[in-house]
Write a protein that holds these residues in place. Sequence first.
Motif, PDB file in Angstrom:
ATOM      1  N   THR A  50      43.014  35.164  40.282  1.00 50.48           N
ATOM      2  CA  THR A  50      41.933  35.202  39.296  1.00 50.48           C
ATOM      3  C   THR A  50      40.588  35.514  39.959  1.00 50.48           C
ATOM      4  N   ASP A 122      40.230  43.425  39.763  1.00 50.73           N
ATOM      5  CA  ASP A 122      41.247  42.502  39.237  1.00 50.73           C
ATOM      6  C   ASP A 122      42.434  43.267  38.669  1.00 50.73           C
TER       7      ASP A 122
ATOM      8  N   THR B 277      38.843  39.869  31.817  1.00 43.79           N
ATOM      9  CA  THR B 277      40.038  40.572  32.263  1.00 43.79           C
ATOM     10  C   THR B 277      40.175  41.868  31.463  1.00 43.79           C
TER      11      THR B 277
END
Lengths: 185, 436
Positions: A50, A122, B277
Amino acid sequence: MSMLEKISFAACVAVALSTSAMADDKNGLGTNVGLGQPITESDIKPWDITILPDGTNLPPGSGTAVVGAKLFLEKGCNACHGEGGTGGSNGAVITDIPLAGRGIEATKTIKNFWGSSTTVFDFIRRAMPWPAPRTLTDDEVYALTAFILEGNKLIPPGTVMDAKSLPQVKMPNKDGFIIKFPDRI
Amino acid sequence: MTKKNDITALDEVAGNGLLSRRLLLRGGVAMAGAASTLVATQGASAEPLKEPEWSRYQGTTVEPMGRRSKNEKDTTRILTNPKGEPRTQHARTPHHLLNGQITPNHLHFTILHNGIPDIDPEQHKLVIHGMVKQPIVLSMDRLMRYPMVTRQTFIECGGNSAALFSNEPVQANLQSLHGLVSNAEWTGVPLSAVLDEVGIDPKAKWMLVEGADTAAITRSVPLKKALDDAILVLFQNGERLMAEQGYPVRLLLPGWEGNMNIKYVRRIKIVDQPALTYYEARNYSPLLPDAKAYRFFFVNEVKSFITHPSFGMKLNEPGYYEISGIAYSGAGRIERVQVTADGGKTWADAAVQGPTMHKAFTRFHIPWRWDGKPAVLSSRAVDDGGNIQPLRDDFVRERGVTQKPVTNPFGFPNQHYNSLTSWGINAKGEISHVYA
C-alpha cells in the motif's frame, strides 16, 4: 486425559479467560473472541504494498526514464499500451489529450486526470505487467514510473524517481475533484 | 349491477390503462382481463385433455447437484470476454428472464479484471494491520468461528446502466443495459467484530482492502462504513461463496459500488488517508460536463427499472398485463414506486413487495390494461430517506450525456447512472428503448 494433558488444558482455559476479560465486549455478544493470531508488521512486510499519496510506504530504490524506456520494451508493455506507451488496445499511458471541452466522454489520462503521482507507482507495482504482476523490482517500478511521468512532461528530463521525489510531482488535475458524499467519510 | 370484483372506471388510476394496485389485493385482476379479452376467450375452444408422454414413465435419476429444466438453457449471463483475453471480463444477469428478488448464484453478475483465482481455503490468510494496537492474521478456519450475520443486499457495479448516458436511446435488452446488478442473501462475520480485536488508533479514518487475485485489487474504504454495516462474507444464498464472487472471503459494503466489495480479501490496512488507488482515482470518478469529476461517489443511489415487459418482448394482444420491476437504493429501503404508461404525464403507485429490506431488491407490480395503442412505460422509486430517482431531464442537466449515440451497450461512457428507463410500446406490441 493424562495429568499432563489436564494441566495444559487448564492452562489454555486460563489464558483464554484472561484474554477475553481484557478485551472490550462492546456489543455484549462476546464477539471480541480473540481468534486473530498476533503477527508483527515485519512479517506482513512482503504483502504490504500500500502506497499513500503523501509517499507513505514508498520503498527504497530509484529509477529514471532512460532505464524505464528500455524496460517498457523488455517487459512487453508495448503489447497493450502501444509503441512508446502512446496507444494500444488497453490505452495510452503517454498522451496529451485535453480533458476540457469533450464533455463526459473525454478520455481520462494520467496527465489530464489522475490526482496523484503515487497511483502510477502503485498500479504498476501491483498489477503490471498484466501476465505477471508483482515480478518487477522496486527499481524497475521507479524507472517505469519515471518513463511515464517524463513522457507526459510532468517531470523534467532525467529526473530520478524515488520515495522522496515521486510524491512531489505536481499533477495538473489534482484539484479537479468534488467529493460526492463528504458526510460518508 | 356492480359486483365486488368488477373493474370500474375508478380502478383506472393513471393514463393509458394503469389500474389500481388494490386490484392485486382483492383478486380483481381476473376481471380486468376478462373485461377486455372477452372475444378471445370465447373464440377458439380448448381441445380435450390427454395424458402427456412424460407422465407415463419414470423420469431421469436425481444427481448430487440439482439441475434446472433443459427448457431454461437460454437463461444465462451475457459475457464480454468469453475467451479470457488479457482484459476485464463481465457477466451480466438476465433480469428479463428472472422474477422475484434473489439472483441465483450461477446468474449473479460478476466482473473479473484478471480471471478467477484458484484459492486454497486451507492456505488463504486474512491479515489486518496498520494503525492498530495489535496486527492479526486469521485463517479461514478461525474466521468461520466468529458470530455471523445474514442479510439480503444488492451489489451493483458503478458502471451498471452506463449506456444510458447515451444522447440517443440504446436498442439493447434489459440484461445488456442493467445486468451489472444482482441481489443475494449474504452470510458472514461483521467486520466491526474483527476490527474490535485489533484496537484501531483513533486517528485512523480509512482502510485499504486488498484481494488475493492476480490484479491485487485494492480500494480505500472509510472506517465509518467499515464499522457501520460491512461484512466479511463467507456464504452466498446459503452456500459457500462462488469462486467468481470472492471465495473464500469477500468484503460486502451494502449499497456501495461493486468494485469496493473486494473479493478474495487477504489484507486490510488501517490508515489515516485514502490511497487514491487506480480504480478510485480513475474509473470510478465520474466526469461531469464541465470537466470536473466526482470523487468517492461510493453510494449506488435510488433506482428502478421495469423488467416485465421490457425490450425484446412482444405484447401479442391487447388486454391485461402485469407490469413488474426491481427497485433498490444504496441509501436505504424502498418506500414507494410509481409507474407511468403515458411517458410521465400521469403516474400511479405500484404495489411494493414486502417485507422491504434496506439496500436490497424490492419487486414492484402494477396491473395494466393495454388498449393496443402506443404507450411508454417507466418506473420511479423513492427510498425511506426521501431520495427520489431523478427524472431523465434533471439527471442529464447535472451529469451530462454523450455527444454521439452509444452503439456498444457494454461500454462505459460514464459511471453511476440512476435515472429512469423507459420502454416504448408501438401498436404492434413491440418494445423499444426510448427517452421520455
